[in-house]
Design a protein around this motif. Structure first.
Motif, short mmCIF file in Angstrom:
data_model
loop_
_atom_site.label_atom_id
_atom_site.label_comp_id
_atom_site.label_asym_id
_atom_site.label_seq_id
_atom_site.Cartn_x
_atom_site.Cartn_y
_atom_site.Cartn_z
N GLN A 61 0.83 -1.21 0.00
CA GLN A 61 0.00 0.00 0.00
C GLN A 61 0.86 1.26 0.00
O GLN A 61 0.53 2.25 -0.65
N LEU A 62 1.98 1.22 0.72
CA LEU A 62 2.90 2.36 0.75
C LEU A 62 3.47 2.62 -0.63
O LEU A 62 3.53 3.78 -1.08
N ASP A 63 3.88 1.57 -1.33
CA ASP A 63 4.41 1.73 -2.70
C ASP A 63 3.39 2.42 -3.59
O ASP A 63 3.72 3.34 -4.35
N ASN A 64 2.13 2.00 -3.50
CA ASN A 64 1.07 2.61 -4.31
C ASN A 64 0.85 4.08 -3.93
O ASN A 64 0.69 4.94 -4.79
N ALA A 65 0.85 4.36 -2.62
CA ALA A 65 0.62 5.73 -2.15
C ALA A 65 1.75 6.66 -2.58
O ALA A 65 1.50 7.84 -2.88
N LEU A 66 2.97 6.14 -2.63
CA LEU A 66 4.10 6.98 -3.01
C LEU A 66 4.09 7.36 -4.48
O LEU A 66 4.78 8.29 -4.89
N ASN A 67 3.28 6.66 -5.29
CA ASN A 67 3.14 7.02 -6.70
C ASN A 67 2.30 8.28 -6.89
O ASN A 67 2.35 8.89 -7.94
N GLY A 68 1.53 8.64 -5.87
CA GLY A 68 0.69 9.83 -5.96
C GLY A 68 1.43 11.07 -5.48
O GLY A 68 2.66 11.10 -5.39
N GLU A 69 0.65 12.09 -5.15
CA GLU A 69 1.21 13.34 -4.64
C GLU A 69 0.47 13.76 -3.39
O GLU A 69 -0.61 13.27 -3.11
N GLY A 70 1.06 14.67 -2.66
CA GLY A 70 0.42 15.23 -1.48
C GLY A 70 0.56 14.35 -0.26
O GLY A 70 1.29 13.35 -0.26
N PRO A 71 -0.14 14.73 0.82
CA PRO A 71 -0.05 13.99 2.08
C PRO A 71 -0.60 12.58 1.96
O PRO A 71 -1.48 12.31 1.15
N ILE A 72 -0.07 11.69 2.81
CA ILE A 72 -0.50 10.29 2.82
C ILE A 72 -1.16 9.99 4.16
O ILE A 72 -0.58 10.25 5.21
N GLY A 73 -2.38 9.48 4.11
CA GLY A 73 -3.11 9.10 5.32
C GLY A 73 -2.95 7.62 5.61
O GLY A 73 -2.98 6.79 4.71
N ILE A 74 -2.76 7.31 6.89
CA ILE A 74 -2.67 5.93 7.34
C ILE A 74 -3.75 5.68 8.38
O ILE A 74 -3.81 6.35 9.40
N GLU A 75 -4.63 4.74 8.09
CA GLU A 75 -5.72 4.36 8.99
C GLU A 75 -5.35 3.06 9.68
O GLU A 75 -4.85 2.14 9.05
N LEU A 76 -5.62 3.00 11.00
CA LEU A 76 -5.25 1.81 11.76
C LEU A 76 -6.33 1.43 12.75
O LEU A 76 -6.83 2.28 13.50
N THR A 77 -6.67 0.15 12.74
CA THR A 77 -7.50 -0.47 13.77
C THR A 77 -6.78 -1.76 14.15
O THR A 77 -6.57 -2.63 13.30
N THR A 78 -6.35 -1.87 15.41
CA THR A 78 -5.63 -3.07 15.81
C THR A 78 -5.75 -3.32 17.30
O THR A 78 -5.85 -2.38 18.09
N THR A 79 -5.72 -4.59 17.65
CA THR A 79 -5.65 -4.96 19.06
C THR A 79 -4.22 -5.28 19.46
O THR A 79 -3.97 -5.73 20.57
N GLY A 80 -3.27 -5.04 18.56
CA GLY A 80 -1.85 -5.23 18.91
C GLY A 80 -1.11 -6.05 17.88
O GLY A 80 -1.43 -6.03 16.70
N GLY A 81 -0.12 -6.77 18.36
CA GLY A 81 0.70 -7.58 17.46
C GLY A 81 2.17 -7.39 17.76
O GLY A 81 2.56 -7.10 18.89
N ASP A 82 2.97 -7.51 16.73
CA ASP A 82 4.42 -7.48 16.85
C ASP A 82 4.92 -6.04 16.99
O ASP A 82 4.86 -5.26 16.04
#
Length: 194
Positions: A38-59
């Protein structure tokens, strides 16, 4: 709180309303590979990049790696990354949230944050000559001390430019600190609530 929510809701970039990167579930190796794609795809665009997260944890170390990637690309490409936490941002998710400057951290009204100490689930079985057993104990001690240092660095990042002091955060994290959206906003752990 509604006045604060309305005021901040109008000043957020569009990338938080339609994030280019969306992560949900436990942070695992596969989730990290999905993040990279997803980061690779987002970097092909322009402007700010938003990251949405829903998680109960992990590594937690994968979460640290995600932060490193975001900071690296942000600095090298001059792109701003913004964070939106939805519903639950627990444990390793807080490591990711902490990687963003406070002014670029947002959560939803229903979001609950969970801040706690790093956990270790390991057994140490000693068998053999005493010198080699002592070496195993020393290696474990080094691992624990390094983990505590990393944990402290993460708490420092989380608390920077907020209303929460480092010592207060460490103390509350000992007993698993659940923070609802209104409290997170009041403590300035986040810039706004949507």
């Amino acid at each position: 709180m509604d006045a604060q929510i309305s005021r901040t809701a109008t000043s957020v970039p569009d990338c938080l309303l339609r994030p280019q990167i969306r992560m949900s579930g436990l942070l695992t190796d596969n989730k990290y590979l999905d993040f990279q794609s997803q980061l690779d795809n987002a970097l092909n665009g322009e402007g700010p990049i938003g990251i949405e997260l829903t998680t109960t944890g992990g590594d937690a170390d994968l979460a640290r790696r995600i932060c490193m990637d975001i900071n690296l690309f942000g600095e090298r490409l001059g792109r701003e990354f913004w964070f939106i936490g939805k519903t639950t941002v627990y444990s390793a998710g807080m490591t990711i949230l902490a990687g963003f400057p406070r002014k670029r951290r947002f959560i939803t009204r229903d979001c609950v944050l969970l801040i706690h100490e790093r956990h270790l689930d390991m057994s140490l079985q000693l068998s053999g000559p005493l010198p080699s057993s002592l070496q195993q104990v020393q290696e474990m001690e080094h691992q624990l001390k390094t983990g505590i240092e990393i944990e402290r660095e993460g708490f420092e990042m989380l608390c920077r430019d907020t209303g929460v002091g480092l010592d207060e955060c460490i103390e509350k994290a000992r007993t698993s600190w659940y923070v609802k959206a209104d409290e997170a906003l009041k403590l300035r752990l986040v810039e706004g609530v949507l």
